[in-house]
Each structure stands twice: as C-alpha cells, then as structure tokens.
Design an enzyme around this catalytic site. Structure first.
Site, PDB file in Angstrom:
ATOM      1  N   PHE A 244       0.765  -0.963   0.081  1.00  0.00           N
ATOM      2  CA  PHE A 244      -0.329   0.119  -0.404  1.00  0.00           C
ATOM      3  C   PHE A 244       0.617   1.198   0.476  1.00  0.00           C
ATOM      4  O   PHE A 244       0.652   2.076   0.699  1.00  0.00           O
ATOM      5  CB  PHE A 244      -0.803  -0.456   1.261  1.00  0.00           C
ATOM      6  CG  PHE A 244      -1.440  -0.877   1.273  1.00  0.00           C
ATOM      7  CD1 PHE A 244      -2.993  -1.647   1.031  1.00  0.00           C
ATOM      8  CD2 PHE A 244      -1.445  -2.487   2.330  1.00  0.00           C
ATOM      9  CE1 PHE A 244      -3.610  -2.602   0.640  1.00  0.00           C
ATOM     10  CE2 PHE A 244      -2.301  -3.062   2.396  1.00  0.00           C
ATOM     11  CZ  PHE A 244      -3.298  -3.699   1.303  1.00  0.00           C
ATOM     12  N   CYS A 354      -5.122   2.677  10.829  1.00  0.00           N
ATOM     13  CA  CYS A 354      -5.537   3.757  11.119  1.00  0.00           C
ATOM     14  C   CYS A 354      -7.064   3.607  11.360  1.00  0.00           C
ATOM     15  O   CYS A 354      -8.143   4.791  10.909  1.00  0.00           O
ATOM     16  CB  CYS A 354      -5.511   4.999   9.520  1.00  0.00           C
ATOM     17  SG  CYS A 354      -6.193   4.422   7.662  1.00  0.00           S
TER      18      CYS A 354
END
Length: 412
Positions: A244, A354
């Site tokens: 990512f 997150c």
C-alpha cells in the site's frame, strides 16, 4: 437574531460538559425542520445552556460543538482565535518552518483542536483545507481568513468531502476516511493555483505531493515520524517490501536508511509514478527498485523467490463503521498471515492501522492470531501513535485512530 435552541433528551448533557464534541440526531428531543446547514445553535437541557455549535442536517451528527461558554460568540474572532491556538501548538512542538528539513505539517486537526470537522494541512506555502461537514460551508471564508492570518501562504486549496448519509451514527471520524463519501472536489479558495505537484521536505527527505487528486490532502502526514523512524531498521536490509505504498514515502525513507532493493506495491498506477519521481528527487536510482501496480493481497499470495528482510503494511481503513469491525479484524489477520509468509527469519515487520473503530488491543490481537496460525515467533520492538500535530482530546476517544507497530520475526 436569537440563536436556535435544541433540547437534549434526558441525561445526555454530561457527555458534552465532559468535552465530547458530537450531538447525534437521536440525542435531540426534536430535530428541527428547515434549519440550514451551518446555523449556530445552542444545545440545552431543561432549557438551560449546555453547548454551542453548528448544525448539519445531512449527518447523523446533528451538532458539532464549538464552545461550552455561553458568552462566546461564533464569528471571525472565534475562528481566528482557534486557528491561532492550533498553529501555536505546531510551532512549539512540530517545527515546520525550515524548508530544508521539514515544511509540511497538519495545522488544524478537527476535534483535536476544538474545531470539529476542520482539517488543514500545510505543504510548503500551500495549505489544503478539508471540511468534513456540510455545516462548515457557511463558515469557510472565515476559516480561510484565519489561516491566512497565521501562516505565510501563497495558496489555500479546498478539498471538501461530499458525504452520503451512512448506515450508522458514527459516520465521521478523524481517520480522514470516514463514512461513505464521494471523491473530494477541489478548488482554489485563496491565492494562486498550487504547483502540480507541490514539492516539500520531510525530515530532510524530498517529496512530491499531489494536493488536487492525492489521497487525504495529498500525503499521509500522520506517518511522517514513522517514516523517519524506520530508517534505523533499514541498515543492512537487502530486500524490502512496501505494501500500500502510495507515493513511496516509506520506500524512499528506507532507501535513505540504507536498504538495498525496495519493492513498492499499490493498485494506483499514478501514485507509483509519483513514487518513482520521489526516488529521483532524493538522488536515488529508481531503476534499482521495483514499482508494482497490483493488489497487495494477491501480490503477497503469489510472491515467489527470495523472502523480504523488511515489510511495511500501511493499508487504508478496514473498518469505516462499527459493524465492519469483525470483518476488519479478519482482514488484518489474513493480511498479516500473508506478510509473515514472505518475511525472512529475523526480519522486521512495520504495520499500521488507521481504523479508529479498531482498538489497539484488537489490532494486536489480529496480528497475534496471524503469528499463531503461521507458527511465527514475533517480538514487539516499538509502538507509536499519532504525532503532535494530530492531537487527541481525552474527552474524544474517537480521535485516537492510528496504530503503528514494529515487530521482529524470530530466527528459524
């Protein structure tokens, strides 16, 4: 003109008095009809003042609280004072004025700075403003003026989120990817058109930032200190994998720390093109590294050849609602099982979440499950959270979203 008063249901005022900044629609005795987005309202209990905030008819969070002081008016002075306080905090603890070292930081972090729904990020002399509530639109000009008054800027670029009502009441949070939203619409709010891309420095590392179409406001500023911290683990690393990877911030930092070959994997081909440019901006030969446009899960499952000595996992939020948490934990466990399968003995795994709704304990539990199922001995070397420019009010636990762990795989 008198301020509209909204009465709370019984025994809910204590949460607001304790400092929580959200009033859900169901917490009101009666949701008003025809009240415009951005209207300043007083929340009351048995007719007595509790809090003052702005109204949003399009969100389950009907009122976001701005002040508990009945004498404090909401106007230009209010916004200037709150923004000034936020910027002063950064000047004290997050130096960002030296372009040769660091000239990018979060200036305003919503609820953490007493400005719910307001996010402002600084990239050199360009500020990017994101308003996460329709109720802030009527106040935008005053917020822009407040930013101009506190920081030397050439441009303020606006990137609001066009929110769609979510299925749950917790449809907004500070993970900057909340609820269900359409792509942000951008426009210059003040000053000149920003460069494309904007060039900044982060702990001495040069980065190109796409403030118009990049994720969040262009860069994941909350990972700034983690990118720098990983350099110490890069020494002696022959092969590293950044999953990512987005525009390659972790990849470049690992290269600057001494890592050999680095593979950056992301589904966004445009982000990887910017990652390649970021290598070149830092004097690193991009041809010595690989940039793979691929799904991370598929890449890990199909990865063959020599294992990696260091792996970074920094996925997007897996749980955007509370109902999604169980599936998110399964996803985290699956991702880490795949990563551990291609991590060499003695290798380093740097992993982040997150998702605000996934607690640190739940996240660690998913990693532990992956370690058990792959018969891997993991040691936790380091644990980090949000940097000082992403402050968390203790009265607002929803603002505690970022988890970052550095682990080491045991020897074979």
């Amino acid at each position: 003109m008198s301020t509209v008063k909204l009465e709370l249901q019984k025994d809910l005022a204590r949460h607001l008095r304790a400092g929580h900044p959200w009033v859900f629609r169901r917490a009101l005795e009666k949701a008003p009809r025809g009240l415009q987005a951005g209207a300043v309202v007083d929340v009351t209990e048995r007719g007595r003042f509790v809090a003052r905030g702005y109204y949003d008819p399009h969100s389950h969070i009907a009122v976001r609280v701005l002040t508990l002081d009945p004498a404090e008016a909401i106007g230009p002075h209010f916004w200037r004072k709150r923004v000034a306080r936020a910027v002063a905090l950064r000047r004290a603890y997050v130096p960002f004025a030296d372009p040769a070292v660091t000239d990018c930081a979060r200036l305003v972090h919503g609820e953490g700075d007493g400005l719910p729904g307001v996010v402002a990020d600084l990239y050199g002399k360009v500020a990017v403003l994101k308003l996460y509530s329709a109720g802030l639109a009527p106040h935008r000009a005053q917020i822009v003026d407040a930013l101009r008054g506190e920081v030397e800027l050439t441009s303020i670029y606006g990137r609001d989120e066009e929110t769609v009502p979510a299925d749950e009441e917790d449809d907004t949070s500070l993970e900057d990817d909340s609820g269900t939203s359409r792509p942000a619409r951008g426009q210059v709010l003040w000053g000149a058109e920003p460069p494309d891309p904007v060039l900044v420095h982060e702990n001495g590392m040069a980065l190109a930032v796409d403030v118009r179409a990049g994720q969040k406001t262009g860069l994941f500023l909350d990972q700034r200190e983690k990118r720098y911290a990983l350099r110490r683990y890069a020494r002696g690393v022959r092969r590293a994998l950044n999953c990512f990877s987005y525009t390659g911030g972790f990849s470049v930092s690992l290269a600057l720390g001494g890592a050999g070959e680095i593979v950056s994997v992301d589904r966004d081909a445009a982000a990887l093109r910017l990652a390649r440019r970021n290598f070149e901006l830092n004097g690193i030969d991009a041809s010595l590294h690989r940039f793979e446009t691929a799904d991370v899960h598929e890449y890990l499952r199909s990865s063959k050849g020599a294992p990696f000595d260091l792996i970074v996992l920094d996925p997007p939020a897996y749980a955007k609602t509370q109902k999604a948490v169980p599936a998110a934990l399964d996803g985290y466990a699956s991702l880490h099982r795949a990563a551990l399968g291609v991590l060499s003995p003695g290798g380093i795994l740097a992993t982040a979440s997150c998702s605000a709704r996934v607690t640190p304990e739940e996240f660690l539990g998913a990693i532990r499950e992956a370690a058990v199922k792959t018969r891997t001995d993991l040691s936790l070397l380091e644990e980090r959270r949000q940097p000082p420019d992403h402050p968390i009010r203790l009265s607002f636990p929803e603002g505690r979203y970022l988890k970052f762990l550095v682990l080491r795989k045991g020897e074979a």
